[in-house]
Scaffold this motif. Structure first.
Motif, short mmCIF file in Angstrom:
data_model
loop_
_atom_site.label_atom_id
_atom_site.label_comp_id
_atom_site.label_asym_id
_atom_site.label_seq_id
_atom_site.Cartn_x
_atom_site.Cartn_y
_atom_site.Cartn_z
N PRO A 128 0.81 -1.23 0.00
CA PRO A 128 0.00 0.00 0.00
C PRO A 128 0.84 1.28 0.00
CG PRO A 128 -0.76 -1.51 1.71
CD PRO A 128 0.49 -2.09 1.13
N LEU A 129 2.06 1.20 0.52
CA LEU A 129 2.93 2.37 0.49
C LEU A 129 3.39 2.69 -0.93
CD1 LEU A 129 5.14 1.66 3.64
CD2 LEU A 129 3.23 3.26 3.45
N VAL A 130 3.79 1.64 -1.66
CA VAL A 130 4.25 1.83 -3.04
C VAL A 130 3.13 2.41 -3.90
CG1 VAL A 130 5.04 0.64 -5.14
CG2 VAL A 130 6.02 0.04 -2.91
N VAL A 131 1.91 1.93 -3.69
CA VAL A 131 0.77 2.40 -4.47
C VAL A 131 0.25 3.73 -3.93
CG1 VAL A 131 -1.60 1.88 -5.18
CG2 VAL A 131 0.11 0.06 -5.13
N GLY A 132 0.05 3.78 -2.62
CA GLY A 132 -0.59 4.93 -1.99
C GLY A 132 0.18 6.23 -2.10
N ILE A 133 1.49 6.15 -2.17
CA ILE A 133 2.31 7.36 -2.24
C ILE A 133 1.92 8.22 -3.44
CG2 ILE A 133 4.28 6.46 -3.58
CD1 ILE A 133 5.38 8.13 -0.67
N PHE A 134 1.46 7.59 -4.52
CA PHE A 134 1.09 8.33 -5.72
C PHE A 134 -0.25 9.06 -5.58
CE2 PHE A 134 4.20 5.32 -7.40
CZ PHE A 134 5.03 6.19 -8.08
N TYR A 135 -0.98 8.75 -4.52
CA TYR A 135 -2.28 9.40 -4.30
C TYR A 135 -2.21 10.53 -3.27
CZ TYR A 135 -4.16 5.77 -7.21
OH TYR A 135 -4.42 4.96 -8.28
N LEU A 136 -1.02 10.79 -2.77
CA LEU A 136 -0.85 11.92 -1.86
C LEU A 136 -0.98 13.23 -2.64
CD1 LEU A 136 2.18 10.70 0.31
CD2 LEU A 136 -0.24 10.77 0.96
N PRO A 137 -1.46 14.28 -2.00
CA PRO A 137 -1.58 15.56 -2.71
C PRO A 137 -0.22 16.08 -3.18
CG PRO A 137 -2.71 15.61 -0.57
CD PRO A 137 -1.95 14.32 -0.63
N GLU A 138 -0.24 16.75 -4.32
CA GLU A 138 0.99 17.33 -4.87
C GLU A 138 1.62 18.33 -3.90
OE1 GLU A 138 2.81 17.01 -7.87
OE2 GLU A 138 1.65 15.18 -8.15
N SER A 139 0.79 18.94 -3.03
CA SER A 139 1.34 19.90 -2.06
C SER A 139 2.19 19.20 -1.00
CB SER A 139 0.20 20.69 -1.40
OG SER A 139 -0.69 19.81 -0.73
N TRP A 140 2.00 17.88 -0.85
CA TRP A 140 2.80 17.12 0.11
C TRP A 140 4.09 16.63 -0.53
CZ3 TRP A 140 -0.82 13.44 3.33
CH2 TRP A 140 -1.77 14.21 3.99
N LEU A 141 3.94 16.02 -1.70
CA LEU A 141 5.10 15.50 -2.45
C LEU A 141 4.87 15.73 -3.93
CD1 LEU A 141 5.56 11.96 -0.80
CD2 LEU A 141 7.01 13.94 -0.43
N ASP A 142 5.89 16.23 -4.62
CA ASP A 142 5.74 16.35 -6.08
C ASP A 142 6.00 14.97 -6.70
OD1 ASP A 142 8.54 15.95 -6.50
OD2 ASP A 142 8.92 18.11 -6.45
N ILE A 143 5.78 14.85 -7.99
CA ILE A 143 5.88 13.54 -8.65
C ILE A 143 7.28 12.94 -8.54
CG2 ILE A 143 6.32 14.45 -10.97
CD1 ILE A 143 4.23 11.31 -10.06
N ASP A 144 8.31 13.76 -8.60
CA ASP A 144 9.67 13.23 -8.47
C ASP A 144 9.90 12.64 -7.08
OD1 ASP A 144 10.34 13.91 -11.07
OD2 ASP A 144 11.08 15.90 -10.50
N GLU A 145 9.37 13.29 -6.05
CA GLU A 145 9.50 12.76 -4.69
C GLU A 145 8.67 11.49 -4.52
OE1 GLU A 145 10.20 16.85 -2.13
OE2 GLU A 145 8.20 16.45 -2.94
N LYS A 146 7.51 11.46 -5.12
CA LYS A 146 6.68 10.25 -5.07
C LYS A 146 7.40 9.08 -5.75
CE LYS A 146 2.31 12.74 -5.00
NZ LYS A 146 1.05 13.04 -5.69
N ASN A 147 7.99 9.37 -6.93
CA ASN A 147 8.76 8.33 -7.63
C ASN A 147 9.89 7.81 -6.76
OD1 ASN A 147 7.18 8.61 -9.94
ND2 ASN A 147 8.63 9.96 -10.96
N LEU A 148 10.61 8.72 -6.11
CA LEU A 148 11.74 8.34 -5.27
C LEU A 148 11.28 7.47 -4.11
CD1 LEU A 148 14.70 8.50 -4.39
CD2 LEU A 148 14.13 10.63 -3.19
N TRP A 149 10.24 7.91 -3.39
CA TRP A 149 9.77 7.14 -2.23
C TRP A 149 9.19 5.79 -2.63
CZ3 TRP A 149 11.44 7.50 2.38
CH2 TRP A 149 11.94 8.72 2.84
#
Length: 192
Positions: free
Chosen positions: A18-39
């Motif tokens: 769920p972390l690998v999948v869920g990270i991409f559903y966090l708001p952009e204000s929390w993490l941008d796409i590059d940070e989501k990709n990294l995490w």
């Protein structure tokens, strides 16, 4: 149900999905796409490392169990399928690749269950080509999740894309290998 460190690591791998999948559903204000990709990449790589570690520790400490032998491949398949669906959603992997890999996993899981029911599970035991397929998947997926330039040298998709295609070919090869091994029993049961 036994509980030990190897089984805990396998459960940890399941919990990472769920972390690998869920990270991409966090708001952009929390993490941008590059940070989501990294995490997502970090979580996936961490989970992939437990795939090796839990088996190693179980064998070394004599903690191999029927439950662990069941849970380990299920965790692997769930982790790979979830990551492939994320990659498919972001158009980083082709539909045919996801379909081949996920379809093979369903087919071979069903085959292994049926072979166990007829007492012939050893004929579809894990083979080198299956391990090679898993390694190719577990290396390709982080490159595709990261989806950025690495060390200012190359974009990760230049490695991830060909490697996931190789993984798909190995997936089909391993499926035919297992089906060939099981075919005499399948034919014998069909003739009854």
């Amino acid at each position: 149900m036994p509980f030990n460190l190897p089984i805990f690591l396998t459960w940890l791998r399941v919990a990472t999905i769920p972390l690998v999948v869920g990270i991409f559903y966090l708001p952009e204000s929390w993490l941008d796409i590059d940070e989501k990709n990294l995490w997502a990449t970090i979580f996936f790589v961490g989970a992939a490392l437990t795939d090796w570690l839990d088996g190693y520790l179980a064998r070394k400490w004599g903690q191999v169990s029927a439950f662990g032998a069941f849970l380990d491949p299920v965790a692997d398949k769930l982790m790979v399928a979830a990551a492939l669906l994320v990659l498919l959603n972001f158009d980083r992997v082709e539909v045919w690749v996801a379909l081949v890999i996920i379809g093979r996993e369903i087919t071979i899981s069903a085959l292994r269950e049926w072979m166990a029911q007829i007492g012939a599970s050893k004929s579809v035991a894990v083979h080198f080509v299956g391990k090679l397929k898993t390694a190719a998947q577990l290396i390709a997926i982080p490159f595709l999740l990261f989806n950025d330039t690495l060390f200012n040298l190359f974009h990760t998709k230049t490695i991830g894309k060909p490697l996931i295609w190789i993984a798909a070919v190995l997936t089909v090869w391993s499926m035919f290998y297992y089906l060939q091994k099981a075919w005499p029993m399948i034919k014998a049961k069909a003739d009854l």
